[in-house]
Motif scaffolding. Sequence first.
Motif, mmCIF file in Angstrom:
data_model
loop_
_atom_site.group_PDB
_atom_site.id
_atom_site.type_symbol
_atom_site.label_atom_id
_atom_site.label_comp_id
_atom_site.label_asym_id
_atom_site.label_seq_id
_atom_site.Cartn_x
_atom_site.Cartn_y
_atom_site.Cartn_z
ATOM 1 N N LYS A 1 59.444 50.323 42.900
ATOM 2 C CA LYS A 1 58.575 50.663 44.034
ATOM 3 C C LYS A 1 57.144 50.879 43.567
ATOM 4 O O LYS A 1 56.183 50.418 44.210
ATOM 5 C CB LYS A 1 59.100 51.919 44.741
ATOM 6 C CG LYS A 1 58.298 52.303 45.988
ATOM 7 C CD LYS A 1 58.385 51.233 47.070
ATOM 8 C CE LYS A 1 57.659 51.662 48.327
ATOM 9 N NZ LYS A 1 57.694 50.608 49.373
ATOM 10 N N ASP A 2 56.971 51.561 42.451
ATOM 11 C CA ASP A 2 55.626 51.773 41.912
ATOM 12 C C ASP A 2 54.961 50.444 41.571
ATOM 13 O O ASP A 2 53.768 50.250 41.825
ATOM 14 C CB ASP A 2 55.681 52.659 40.661
ATOM 15 C CG ASP A 2 55.858 54.126 40.994
ATOM 16 O OD1 ASP A 2 55.418 54.537 42.078
ATOM 17 O OD2 ASP A 2 56.435 54.860 40.184
ATOM 18 N N LEU A 3 55.745 49.540 40.978
ATOM 19 C CA LEU A 3 55.195 48.222 40.647
ATOM 20 C C LEU A 3 54.760 47.494 41.912
ATOM 21 O O LEU A 3 53.662 46.910 41.955
ATOM 22 C CB LEU A 3 56.235 47.396 39.890
ATOM 23 C CG LEU A 3 55.838 45.949 39.574
ATOM 24 C CD1 LEU A 3 54.605 45.901 38.678
ATOM 25 C CD2 LEU A 3 57.001 45.193 38.929
ATOM 26 N N GLU A 4 55.591 47.530 42.939
ATOM 27 C CA GLU A 4 55.248 46.862 44.194
ATOM 28 C C GLU A 4 53.962 47.431 44.790
ATOM 29 O O GLU A 4 53.070 46.683 45.224
ATOM 30 C CB GLU A 4 56.387 47.013 45.199
ATOM 31 C CG GLU A 4 56.096 46.357 46.542
ATOM 32 C CD GLU A 4 57.112 46.706 47.620
ATOM 33 O OE1 GLU A 4 57.236 45.924 48.569
ATOM 34 O OE2 GLU A 4 57.762 47.766 47.508
ATOM 35 N N LEU A 5 53.833 48.750 44.815
ATOM 36 C CA LEU A 5 52.641 49.386 45.369
ATOM 37 C C LEU A 5 51.388 48.994 44.578
ATOM 38 O O LEU A 5 50.327 48.747 45.154
ATOM 39 C CB LEU A 5 52.810 50.906 45.373
ATOM 40 C CG LEU A 5 53.874 51.462 46.333
ATOM 41 C CD1 LEU A 5 54.089 52.948 46.080
ATOM 42 C CD2 LEU A 5 53.474 51.216 47.782
ATOM 43 N N VAL B 1 45.597 55.325 29.597
ATOM 44 C CA VAL B 1 46.979 55.581 29.991
ATOM 45 C C VAL B 1 47.002 56.455 31.240
ATOM 46 O O VAL B 1 46.248 57.425 31.351
ATOM 47 C CB VAL B 1 47.764 56.262 28.848
ATOM 48 C CG1 VAL B 1 49.145 56.724 29.329
ATOM 49 C CG2 VAL B 1 47.930 55.309 27.672
ATOM 50 N N PHE B 2 47.877 56.105 32.167
ATOM 51 C CA PHE B 2 48.056 56.855 33.408
ATOM 52 C C PHE B 2 49.554 57.085 33.624
ATOM 53 O O PHE B 2 50.379 56.271 33.215
ATOM 54 C CB PHE B 2 47.482 56.070 34.598
ATOM 55 C CG PHE B 2 46.016 55.776 34.466
ATOM 56 C CD1 PHE B 2 45.070 56.593 35.074
ATOM 57 C CD2 PHE B 2 45.574 54.690 33.716
ATOM 58 C CE1 PHE B 2 43.717 56.324 34.932
ATOM 59 C CE2 PHE B 2 44.224 54.416 33.572
ATOM 60 C CZ PHE B 2 43.293 55.237 34.185
ATOM 61 N N THR B 3 49.881 58.195 34.254
ATOM 62 C CA THR B 3 51.287 58.497 34.547
ATOM 63 C C THR B 3 51.459 58.684 36.051
ATOM 64 O O THR B 3 50.493 58.911 36.784
ATOM 65 C CB THR B 3 51.738 59.779 33.822
ATOM 66 O OG1 THR B 3 50.915 60.887 34.264
ATOM 67 C CG2 THR B 3 51.622 59.631 32.318
ATOM 68 N N THR B 4 52.704 58.597 36.495
ATOM 69 C CA THR B 4 53.023 58.876 37.895
ATOM 70 C C THR B 4 54.468 59.357 37.974
ATOM 71 O O THR B 4 55.182 59.362 36.971
ATOM 72 C CB THR B 4 52.791 57.629 38.780
ATOM 73 O OG1 THR B 4 52.865 58.021 40.162
ATOM 74 C CG2 THR B 4 53.814 56.536 38.510
ATOM 75 N N VAL C 1 45.515 61.239 32.946
ATOM 76 C CA VAL C 1 45.359 61.186 34.409
ATOM 77 C C VAL C 1 46.696 60.863 35.068
ATOM 78 O O VAL C 1 47.382 59.904 34.700
ATOM 79 C CB VAL C 1 44.316 60.125 34.804
ATOM 80 C CG1 VAL C 1 44.215 60.014 36.330
ATOM 81 C CG2 VAL C 1 42.958 60.485 34.211
ATOM 82 N N HIS C 2 47.048 61.693 36.058
ATOM 83 C CA HIS C 2 48.314 61.530 36.774
ATOM 84 C C HIS C 2 48.058 61.042 38.202
ATOM 85 O O HIS C 2 47.204 61.574 38.908
ATOM 86 C CB HIS C 2 49.071 62.858 36.811
ATOM 87 C CG HIS C 2 50.454 62.743 37.383
ATOM 88 N ND1 HIS C 2 51.527 62.262 36.657
ATOM 89 C CD2 HIS C 2 50.947 63.042 38.620
ATOM 90 C CE1 HIS C 2 52.607 62.262 37.419
ATOM 91 N NE2 HIS C 2 52.282 62.727 38.615
ATOM 92 N N ILE C 3 48.791 60.022 38.616
ATOM 93 C CA ILE C 3 48.713 59.501 39.987
ATOM 94 C C ILE C 3 49.759 60.225 40.823
ATOM 95 O O ILE C 3 50.956 60.122 40.537
ATOM 96 C CB ILE C 3 48.964 57.983 40.021
ATOM 97 C CG1 ILE C 3 48.042 57.253 39.036
ATOM 98 C CG2 ILE C 3 48.808 57.449 41.435
ATOM 99 C CD1 ILE C 3 46.569 57.413 39.304
ATOM 100 N N PHE D 1 46.282 54.110 43.391
ATOM 101 C CA PHE D 1 46.127 53.668 42.013
ATOM 102 C C PHE D 1 44.688 53.281 41.663
ATOM 103 O O PHE D 1 44.453 52.585 40.671
ATOM 104 C CB PHE D 1 47.064 52.484 41.734
ATOM 105 C CG PHE D 1 48.522 52.867 41.715
ATOM 106 C CD1 PHE D 1 49.021 53.669 40.706
ATOM 107 C CD2 PHE D 1 49.389 52.418 42.704
ATOM 108 C CE1 PHE D 1 50.363 54.027 40.675
ATOM 109 C CE2 PHE D 1 50.725 52.769 42.682
ATOM 110 C CZ PHE D 1 51.223 53.579 41.667
ATOM 111 N N THR D 2 43.746 53.742 42.456
ATOM 112 C CA THR D 2 42.332 53.417 42.215
ATOM 113 C C THR D 2 41.875 53.732 40.785
ATOM 114 O O THR D 2 41.196 52.902 40.158
ATOM 115 C CB THR D 2 41.429 54.140 43.236
ATOM 116 O OG1 THR D 2 41.760 53.690 44.549
ATOM 117 C CG2 THR D 2 39.965 53.849 42.969
ATOM 118 N N PRO D 3 42.228 54.897 40.207
ATOM 119 C CA PRO D 3 41.784 55.168 38.830
ATOM 120 C C PRO D 3 42.288 54.134 37.823
ATOM 121 O O PRO D 3 41.565 53.773 36.890
ATOM 122 C CB PRO D 3 42.370 56.560 38.540
ATOM 123 C CG PRO D 3 42.528 57.189 39.889
ATOM 124 C CD PRO D 3 42.926 56.064 40.793
#
Length: 525
Positions: free
Chosen positions: A222-226, A299-302, A311-313, A319-321
């Motif tokens: 789902k994250d990939l799709e978004l 690197v970003f996490t969610t 930075v955490h989404i 996902f702008t950052p």
Amino acid sequence: MEKKMFCFQCEQTAGCTGCTGSAGVCGKDAKVAALQDQLTGAMIALANTCKGCPNEPETDRLIIEGLFTTITNVNFNQNTIFEMIQKVHNRTQELASQCGCMSATDYDMKQIWDADEDIRSLKSLILFGIRGMAAYAYHAEMLGYRDEKVNAFFYKALQTISQEFGMEQLLPVVLEVGEVNLQCMALLDQANTTSYGTPEPTKVSLQIEKGPFIVVSGHDLKDLELLLEQTKGKGINVYTHGEMLPAHGYPKLKKYAHLKGNFGTAWQNQQKEFANVPGAFLFTTNCLMPVKPSYADRVFTTEVVSYPEIVHIDDKKDFTPVIEKALELGGYQEDQERSGINGGKYVMTGFGHGTVLSVADKVIEGVKAGDISHFFLVGGCDGARAGRNYYTDFVKETPKDSIILTLACGKYRFNDLDLGEINGLPRIMDMGQCNDAYSAIQVAIALSKAFECDVNELPLSMILSWYEQKAVCILLTLIHLGIKNIYLGPTLPAFLSQNVLQYLVEHYAISPTSTPQQDLKKILG
């Protein structure tokens, strides 16, 4: 005085016995380890408080998130774990107030770690098994799928490990973890295939094209799709990493032209492969390693993944950052030729049970005609410990008339090998992520019905590598199904006591891996 820890839930635990110093081999420090134990103890209290109260989706979600947070290589952040503990405490008090009962006190996990080794072993199997299963339940829920029986079992399992039970009471619950996990994997399979279509065989390039790009790691489709939706028309290419590779096989994800290929190899190589790369990296689930300065700014996490100062989404999924960082870095100036561990320029994926069973007649005919002599399921979690080249060597030495089914990140040891075909079928078939063990099980059951025999009578052998808790729940599922003669390596779990191991050997003929030559000789006779 320096704080010490105790953790033995993953394969790479220090000395094959347990991490007991100021930090674990995975990179989490003793404070994080202690907070994860506190979180588990708080969830046990929540589960015990819920006895007699109706389960609610909000509580289910909190339990699942909390269990997922404690999986190896998910959360290294003291602050976010502490916040999760507070959420659990608040929910426990709310439920106690609603139900007019006393809220249970937090369970002290030392009662398990200091227990008799057989009790500790069985309770660890239950706890680590439901941690792995919680990840699958989480991914399914992200796609709108949930199962009341699966969610209810999390409470039962947490309640069980807090009780003064003996082996005869704990063993059935251990096997029940495997039973419920099969249902959970079926739920996730339904969620993935309904949302994105039945996976189909797909050739995936390992080349990185010039220009801005984002690499997505983990398991959450789902994250990939978004992200793919938010990057449309922005001149940014998206690449998968690690366990996200099977996403390329899903028709509804393949339609995105900017989903280009796969970056790098297995998860444990990220600290080397990510260094100074001009792209952004998004971690959606476990497989995060301690972040090195050479790439920390990109690197970003969610979801439940968290690392200090990264930075955490959040759940709003803006996902702008990540997008802005990819554009700022600009990517490579020229196309980059990359290869797998064995020099291959591409890998294949998309051989889920829907695909394999669609050519079942060809497979069955191949076996009856003597063209296919044996099936090997070689897969599981990869890791950095010496000895994992066993799996590469094993695959290379399998008979040329055998089929290799594979799944999870263990396949990166050999998935770029060209082993040819048998009757138009590739000898290596990637069935997907670790949860796609469900596909392998469905294929095995279908073959046993076709040949009118027990699964254990099939020319099928399972050679599994394990690293973390998802591998534990999959192993328990195979045991629940009565599948025997599983080869497990590169080491056996440190949390298995000698008596529990002996039980598994006697009843299910589980064997530690030795050498490819010896194991193949034993399997093939």
